[in-house]
Design a protein around this motif. Structure first.
Motif, PDB file in Angstrom:
ATOM      1  N   GLN A 100      13.091 -69.290   8.970  1.00 12.41           N
ATOM      2  CA  GLN A 100      14.146 -69.550   9.942  1.00 12.41           C
ATOM      3  C   GLN A 100      14.183 -69.673  11.275  1.00 12.41           C
ATOM      4  O   GLN A 100      14.690 -70.507  12.009  1.00 12.41           O
ATOM      5  CB  GLN A 100      15.442 -68.546   9.124  1.00 12.41           C
ATOM      6  N   GLU A 101      13.572 -68.530  11.581  1.00 12.81           N
ATOM      7  CA  GLU A 101      13.202 -68.362  13.294  1.00 12.81           C
ATOM      8  C   GLU A 101      12.646 -69.476  13.489  1.00 12.81           C
ATOM      9  O   GLU A 101      12.832 -70.065  14.788  1.00 12.81           O
ATOM     10  CB  GLU A 101      12.597 -67.123  13.420  1.00 12.81           C
ATOM     11  N   GLY A 102      11.578 -69.856  12.817  1.00  5.29           N
ATOM     12  CA  GLY A 102      10.752 -71.041  13.423  1.00  5.29           C
ATOM     13  C   GLY A 102      11.165 -72.161  13.258  1.00  5.29           C
ATOM     14  O   GLY A 102      11.253 -72.956  14.368  1.00  5.29           O
ATOM     15  N   TYR A 103      12.335 -72.564  12.305  1.00  8.28           N
ATOM     16  CA  TYR A 103      13.359 -73.735  12.342  1.00  8.28           C
ATOM     17  C   TYR A 103      14.371 -73.658  13.633  1.00  8.28           C
ATOM     18  O   TYR A 103      14.342 -74.696  14.470  1.00  8.28           O
ATOM     19  CB  TYR A 103      14.294 -73.614  11.250  1.00  8.28           C
ATOM     20  N   ARG A 155      18.160 -85.575  12.700  1.00 14.00           N
ATOM     21  CA  ARG A 155      18.835 -84.955  13.781  1.00 14.00           C
ATOM     22  C   ARG A 155      19.700 -83.503  13.023  1.00 14.00           C
ATOM     23  O   ARG A 155      19.600 -82.351  13.784  1.00 14.00           O
ATOM     24  CB  ARG A 155      19.774 -85.566  14.687  1.00 14.00           C
ATOM     25  N   ARG A 156      20.426 -83.670  12.272  1.00 15.38           N
ATOM     26  CA  ARG A 156      21.295 -82.578  11.770  1.00 15.38           C
ATOM     27  C   ARG A 156      20.657 -82.075  10.615  1.00 15.38           C
ATOM     28  O   ARG A 156      21.020 -82.429   9.282  1.00 15.38           O
ATOM     29  CB  ARG A 156      22.755 -82.962  11.439  1.00 15.38           C
ATOM     30  N   ILE A 157      19.474 -81.213  10.907  1.00 11.87           N
ATOM     31  CA  ILE A 157      18.666 -80.586   9.811  1.00 11.87           C
ATOM     32  C   ILE A 157      19.342 -79.316   9.364  1.00 11.87           C
ATOM     33  O   ILE A 157      19.262 -78.443  10.171  1.00 11.87           O
ATOM     34  CB  ILE A 157      17.451 -80.579  10.328  1.00 11.87           C
ATOM     35  N   ALA A 158      19.621 -79.293   7.992  1.00 13.92           N
ATOM     36  CA  ALA A 158      19.958 -77.755   7.683  1.00 13.92           C
ATOM     37  C   ALA A 158      19.027 -77.055   6.881  1.00 13.92           C
ATOM     38  O   ALA A 158      18.222 -77.792   6.146  1.00 13.92           O
ATOM     39  CB  ALA A 158      21.024 -78.154   6.540  1.00 13.92           C
ATOM     40  N   PHE A 159      19.065 -75.858   7.200  1.00 15.10           N
ATOM     41  CA  PHE A 159      17.742 -74.886   6.604  1.00 15.10           C
ATOM     42  C   PHE A 159      18.390 -74.119   5.872  1.00 15.10           C
ATOM     43  O   PHE A 159      19.118 -73.178   6.061  1.00 15.10           O
ATOM     44  CB  PHE A 159      17.083 -74.210   7.897  1.00 15.10           C
ATOM     45  N   ILE A 160      17.948 -74.003   4.670  1.00 12.54           N
ATOM     46  CA  ILE A 160      18.423 -73.066   3.597  1.00 12.54           C
ATOM     47  C   ILE A 160      17.202 -72.195   3.138  1.00 12.54           C
ATOM     48  O   ILE A 160      16.352 -72.463   2.851  1.00 12.54           O
ATOM     49  CB  ILE A 160      18.861 -73.889   2.078  1.00 12.54           C
ATOM     50  N   TYR A 161      17.447 -70.777   3.427  1.00 15.67           N
ATOM     51  CA  TYR A 161      16.412 -70.005   3.426  1.00 15.67           C
ATOM     52  C   TYR A 161      16.699 -68.652   2.534  1.00 15.67           C
ATOM     53  O   TYR A 161      17.914 -68.378   2.352  1.00 15.67           O
ATOM     54  CB  TYR A 161      15.911 -69.628   4.917  1.00 15.67           C
ATOM     55  N   LEU A 205      21.714 -75.268  11.915  1.00 16.07           N
ATOM     56  CA  LEU A 205      22.609 -75.169  10.583  1.00 16.07           C
ATOM     57  C   LEU A 205      21.742 -74.577   9.688  1.00 16.07           C
ATOM     58  O   LEU A 205      21.208 -75.095   8.792  1.00 16.07           O
ATOM     59  CB  LEU A 205      23.188 -76.689  10.081  1.00 16.07           C
ATOM     60  N   ALA A 206      21.767 -72.976   9.693  1.00 14.41           N
ATOM     61  CA  ALA A 206      21.012 -72.358   8.835  1.00 14.41           C
ATOM     62  C   ALA A 206      21.746 -71.650   7.961  1.00 14.41           C
ATOM     63  O   ALA A 206      22.734 -71.079   8.281  1.00 14.41           O
ATOM     64  CB  ALA A 206      20.119 -71.262   9.657  1.00 14.41           C
ATOM     65  N   LYS A 207      21.345 -71.620   6.583  1.00 14.33           N
ATOM     66  CA  LYS A 207      22.239 -70.763   5.562  1.00 14.33           C
ATOM     67  C   LYS A 207      21.249 -70.036   4.872  1.00 14.33           C
ATOM     68  O   LYS A 207      20.438 -70.405   4.095  1.00 14.33           O
ATOM     69  CB  LYS A 207      22.920 -72.017   4.718  1.00 14.33           C
ATOM     70  N   GLY A 208      21.733 -68.652   4.893  1.00  9.82           N
ATOM     71  CA  GLY A 208      20.757 -67.648   4.098  1.00  9.82           C
ATOM     72  C   GLY A 208      21.397 -67.597   2.709  1.00  9.82           C
ATOM     73  O   GLY A 208      22.652 -67.469   2.294  1.00  9.82           O
ATOM     74  N   VAL A 209      20.591 -67.458   1.654  1.00 12.74           N
ATOM     75  CA  VAL A 209      20.956 -67.278   0.040  1.00 12.74           C
ATOM     76  C   VAL A 209      19.933 -66.528  -0.458  1.00 12.74           C
ATOM     77  O   VAL A 209      18.731 -66.187  -0.017  1.00 12.74           O
ATOM     78  CB  VAL A 209      20.812 -68.789  -0.496  1.00 12.74           C
ATOM     79  N   VAL A 246      -0.481 -62.598   5.483  1.00 16.39           N
ATOM     80  CA  VAL A 246       0.679 -63.606   5.538  1.00 16.39           C
ATOM     81  C   VAL A 246       0.313 -65.114   5.852  1.00 16.39           C
ATOM     82  O   VAL A 246      -0.662 -65.249   6.432  1.00 16.39           O
ATOM     83  CB  VAL A 246       1.684 -62.952   6.290  1.00 16.39           C
ATOM     84  N   LEU A 247       1.038 -65.799   5.834  1.00 13.87           N
ATOM     85  CA  LEU A 247       1.143 -66.985   6.240  1.00 13.87           C
ATOM     86  C   LEU A 247       1.751 -67.047   7.715  1.00 13.87           C
ATOM     87  O   LEU A 247       2.438 -66.262   8.178  1.00 13.87           O
ATOM     88  CB  LEU A 247       2.176 -67.885   5.498  1.00 13.87           C
ATOM     89  N   ASP A 248       1.440 -68.076   8.491  1.00 15.51           N
ATOM     90  CA  ASP A 248       1.978 -68.167   9.970  1.00 15.51           C
ATOM     91  C   ASP A 248       3.489 -68.801   9.859  1.00 15.51           C
ATOM     92  O   ASP A 248       3.842 -69.762   9.930  1.00 15.51           O
ATOM     93  CB  ASP A 248       1.074 -69.300  10.640  1.00 15.51           C
ATOM     94  N   ASN A 249       4.260 -68.084   9.251  1.00 13.52           N
ATOM     95  CA  ASN A 249       5.599 -68.683   8.788  1.00 13.52           C
ATOM     96  C   ASN A 249       6.323 -69.240   9.963  1.00 13.52           C
ATOM     97  O   ASN A 249       6.716 -70.230   9.606  1.00 13.52           O
ATOM     98  CB  ASN A 249       6.354 -67.110   8.244  1.00 13.52           C
ATOM     99  N   ALA A 250       6.731 -68.691  10.818  1.00 15.37           N
ATOM    100  CA  ALA A 250       7.414 -69.117  11.772  1.00 15.37           C
ATOM    101  C   ALA A 250       6.892 -70.505  12.646  1.00 15.37           C
ATOM    102  O   ALA A 250       7.441 -71.365  12.594  1.00 15.37           O
ATOM    103  CB  ALA A 250       7.761 -68.121  13.081  1.00 15.37           C
ATOM    104  N   ASP A 251       5.434 -70.270  12.640  1.00 13.99           N
ATOM    105  CA  ASP A 251       4.838 -71.661  13.333  1.00 13.99           C
ATOM    106  C   ASP A 251       4.868 -72.917  12.092  1.00 13.99           C
ATOM    107  O   ASP A 251       5.169 -73.857  12.559  1.00 13.99           O
ATOM    108  CB  ASP A 251       3.295 -71.488  13.537  1.00 13.99           C
TER     109      ASP A 251
END
Lengths: 329, 329
Positions: free
Chosen positions: A193-196, A176-182, A208-212, A156-161
């Motif tokens: 997403q956890e790393g974010y 500053r207002r970074i949205a994470f779409i995962y 501001l994370a959004k799962g899709v 695997v990749l070091d995803n969270a890191d």
DNA sequence: CTGTTAGCGCCTTCAC
DNA sequence: GTGAAGGCGCTAACAG
């Protein structure tokens, strides 16, 4: 079609000797060996694989089940697996699960029926959650997707890191207002997403994370909503190449220019990421290496069935491009 | 692992009956059939494929040999082939020839060893030039690449026509010195080049065609030379997605903006073609349909071995985008 | 070191 | 409609 006994007759030896020579066994005179090889040559003999497999109970075949072959990440992994497998005299049966656990299960059954020597699998979330090595009649190596607590060989990749570093980079650039779409349906998406979250928390920033679902369409729709919502982000991050594609489409649709009006970054360095606008900042994955590591691990495990569980973690590489250009405040 | 005789014992019938039921043969009482099915269920019996294949001399497996799996065109074709194959109870063995005739030959041998029921092949030029249906112990369907005079089942695009239409479109938009960069190592690239020649000749325009290996790197290098040459073109056309990618890279490198400073167009509507600059004008290929048509054709041929040769020609669709915007003279 | 031989698990004629 | 039995082509004991 010539058979082994024809070869034996032609060479003036027994079928056993022919079999031994062809299997590369030691304990055969050079003279005998040569006679056999000559006869094989002369008759154009090719062993019957069905018979060999029935008798020997080995197939020298490995199964590769990817979750979405259209994702260039998996295309490249497949290429690596195939290359190496054939170099080791192994065949590959490819299955494309299309992120569908049912199709995935079908392919796993198929691999059992085919009596494969081992399987490389990028599991869907439900399958991963229930994963027990010993539920399968063959060794399995997980690739791309694996939970911390999963007991299994994995690459695997070091995803969270990596996600953490990518987010930190954006913060450093003034966003500053970074949205994470995962991709919410995969372990990988969640870990990123956890790393974010970690990186944002470390800076005391709101998340501001959004799962899709991990498709361009779903990501585009999600981004569209974000861009029309009350709280406009100042940067968008996609957890893989397909999602990143959706984000770019949404920005284009909304006629937002990056990085001026919206920062952008994501995972997977695809052929086009350097060509869109000022280029897109990404975490590049060593895709070929991942595939290669997976097959090597599997072959090792096949050779030494009792080998202890190993996990190979590869590091993602941050490639800074224009899309994360410094934010003027 | 339960065997057929275990099932027979459990069901209180003979192995022959079990075999008949599993093969879906008629001439079995409903009572017997049910007893067998119950026993199969109870024991979780799965037939041994190696034994079945040895005995029946059939594998229900088809081979798919693509020339470059990294080309999204072939990824999509593979997906289609696989989908349909599994729906028909067939397995697929995938081979990636990487445009190397030697690797291709290796895979063809492999398919023979595997005793596949049939093969779908996108041949390299030398293989295509020498292609004789009857040189292979299995039916073959060519895909993507085929000469006019080749006698073989095939599924292809209307290459010359599509290239002709694409070129005509550029001319209509006001471009005159149109350079065509094409994959010289494939029949498809050549046919598209012919279409380009035809269209240019029809307009009395001078042609500038350059054959290259079908990779982004080679195309970039070729384009670089063209752009630094004495006779600067006013538009670039790439004969497939990888080549088009190289052209975009070269333009970016030379800091040429399209369409203002250089028109651009090509083949294959890839995920990114709509996102780069003002979007790139392309001929879109019905990739999934191509794969689907290929496997249907192959299955037909397997079912009716003496069936006459058929060719399926699909039409490319012109998608006009900003990269071929009207040329101001 | 070499040869003989008994299956691997299934399908399929052939009798009944 | 059903059952008994002989291979499919090869590998791997075992005996020599």
């Amino acid at each position: 079609m010539a058979q082994i006994k024809d070869v034996a007759k032609q060479a003036g030896v027994s079928v056993a000797s022919v079999s031994r020579v062809l299997a590369g066994h030691t304990g055969v005179t050079d003279v005998t060996r040569q006679k056999v090889l000559d006869a094989v040559q002369a008759l154009g003999y090719r062993p019957d694989l069905a018979a060999r497999r029935l008798r020997s109970r080995r197939t020298d075949t490995i199964g590769l089940i990817v979750s979405d072959i259209r994702n260039p990440f998996f295309t490249e992994v497949s290429r690596a697996v195939e290359d190496r497998a054939y170099q080791h005299g192994m065949r590959v049966i490819l299955g494309n699960a299309d992120e569908d656990p049912q199709k995935e299960a079908l392919y796993l059954d198929l691999m059992r029926d085919e009596n494969v020597s081992g399987v490389i699998l990028s599991p869907t979330l439900p399958t991963l959650a229930r994963f027990r090595m010993h539920d399968y009649p063959f060794p399995v190596v997980l690739v791309d997707r694996c939970e911390r607590e999963t007991v299994a060989d994995a690459v695997v990749l070091d995803n969270a890191d990596a996600a953490c570093r990518l987010t930190a980079h954006l913060v450093e650039q003034g966003y500053r207002r970074i949205a994470f779409i995962y991709g919410a349906a995969s372990a990988t998406g969640r870990q990123r997403q956890e790393g974010y979250m970690t990186a944002m928390a470390a800076q005391g920033l709101e998340t501001l994370a959004k799962g899709v679902p991990a498709t361009a369409d779903a990501a585009r729709t999600a981004a569209r909503e974000l861009l029309q919502g009350p709280l406009l982000p100042d940067a968008l991050v996609g957890s893989n190449g397909l999602i990143l594609l959706g984000l770019v489409e949404a920005l284009r649709e909304a006629q937002l220019v990056f990085p001026e009006q919206m920062g952008l970054a994501g995972f997977d360095d695809l052929p086009w990421t350097g060509l869109v606008g000022p280029g897109i900042t990404v975490i590049a994955q060593p895709t070929y290496d991942i595939g290669q590591a997976a097959i090597e691990l599997l072959l090792q495990h096949i050779a030494h069935p009792s080998q202890s569980v190993r996990r190979v973690v590869l590091r993602g590489e941050l490639r800074e491009r224009g899309s994360s250009g410094r934010r003027m405040v």
